[in-house]
Motif scaffolding. Structure first.
Motif, mmCIF file in Angstrom:
data_model
loop_
_atom_site.group_PDB
_atom_site.id
_atom_site.type_symbol
_atom_site.label_atom_id
_atom_site.label_comp_id
_atom_site.label_asym_id
_atom_site.label_seq_id
_atom_site.Cartn_x
_atom_site.Cartn_y
_atom_site.Cartn_z
ATOM 1 N N ASP A 76 69.132 -5.133 -1.823
ATOM 2 C CA ASP A 76 69.181 -6.318 -2.499
ATOM 3 C C ASP A 76 69.619 -6.247 -3.694
ATOM 4 O O ASP A 76 69.917 -6.768 -4.286
ATOM 5 N N LYS A 77 71.324 -6.578 -3.729
ATOM 6 C CA LYS A 77 72.515 -5.837 -4.090
ATOM 7 C C LYS A 77 73.379 -7.170 -3.563
ATOM 8 O O LYS A 77 73.609 -7.347 -2.176
ATOM 9 N N VAL A 78 74.225 -7.741 -4.324
ATOM 10 C CA VAL A 78 75.233 -9.260 -3.587
ATOM 11 C C VAL A 78 76.553 -7.827 -4.483
ATOM 12 O O VAL A 78 76.429 -6.990 -4.774
ATOM 13 N N VAL A 79 76.938 -8.342 -2.656
ATOM 14 C CA VAL A 79 78.410 -7.071 -3.011
ATOM 15 C C VAL A 79 79.091 -8.039 -1.999
ATOM 16 O O VAL A 79 79.581 -8.337 -1.545
ATOM 17 N N LEU A 80 80.681 -7.817 -3.503
ATOM 18 C CA LEU A 80 81.840 -8.500 -3.117
ATOM 19 C C LEU A 80 82.653 -7.376 -2.901
ATOM 20 O O LEU A 80 82.956 -6.282 -3.885
ATOM 21 N N ILE A 81 83.533 -7.068 -1.343
ATOM 22 C CA ILE A 81 84.288 -6.703 -0.772
ATOM 23 C C ILE A 81 85.368 -7.426 -1.073
ATOM 24 O O ILE A 81 86.041 -8.373 -0.120
ATOM 25 N N VAL A 82 86.856 -6.479 -1.440
ATOM 26 C CA VAL A 82 87.637 -7.119 -1.563
ATOM 27 C C VAL A 82 89.171 -6.207 -1.151
ATOM 28 O O VAL A 82 89.167 -4.686 -1.586
ATOM 29 N N ASN A 83 90.375 -6.364 -0.069
ATOM 30 C CA ASN A 83 91.148 -5.607 -0.335
ATOM 31 C C ASN A 83 92.409 -5.507 -1.354
ATOM 32 O O ASN A 83 92.562 -6.586 -0.898
#
Length: 161
Positions: A27-34
């Motif tokens: 239920d969260k928006v996730v921003l994944i970044v290397n």
């Protein structure tokens, strides 16, 4: 359906070795970044932190995966990563331990994301600061190039929140 989502079965480790369960981000928006602290794009840490500050209470999770695979631009160790990011860029969002995003030791989160959202180089990550946005159901929504600035992603974050 969301409970069976592959993303939610994945985990990562903090620089101190504690487990981060992607299932905690339902239920969260996730921003994944290397990321890499010595990259020419490292000023994006500040933009990522601005997104974190603006949207964390609305359900955004920013997750940084430090990586040293591109030009040896992440010299920090797991022991020094968090302090270096805090002091140099004001980062308060979650970092993981250093990992690989390409090759035989690719972190499982990046194996999954590259399979779901291939890029211009097929499934390879091109450079530091490649970004993946995951919706509230754990479905990879969009992949952004290293040169895409964090504020350009804001409209997509708003749409998903």
């Amino acid at each position: 359906m969301a409970a069976n989502n592959s993303f939610y079965h994945l985990t990562a480790k903090t620089p101190k070795g504690d487990t981060i369960a992607m299932g905690d981000f339902k239920d969260k928006v996730v921003l994944i970044v290397n990321t890499a602290t010595k990259c020419g794009l490292s000023s994006q840490f500040e933009g990522l932190e601005a997104l974190h500050q603006k949207y964390r209470d609305k359900g955004l999770i920013v997750l940084s995966f430090p990586c040293n695979q591109f030009g040896n631009q992440e010299p920090e160790t797991n022991d020094t990563l968090e302090k270096a990011c805090q002091i140099n860029y004001g980062v308060t969002f979650q970092l993981t331990e250093k990992c690989d995003v390409n090759g035989s030791d690719t972190h499982p989160v990046f194996k999954y994301l590259k399979k779901e959202l291939g890029g211009l180089l097929g499934s390879k990550i091109k450079w530091n600061f490649t970004k993946f946005l995951i919706d509230k159901n754990g479905k990879p929504y969009k992949r952004f190039s290293p040169i895409t600035k964090p504020d350009a992603i804001e409209k997509h974050i708003n749409k998903l929140l």
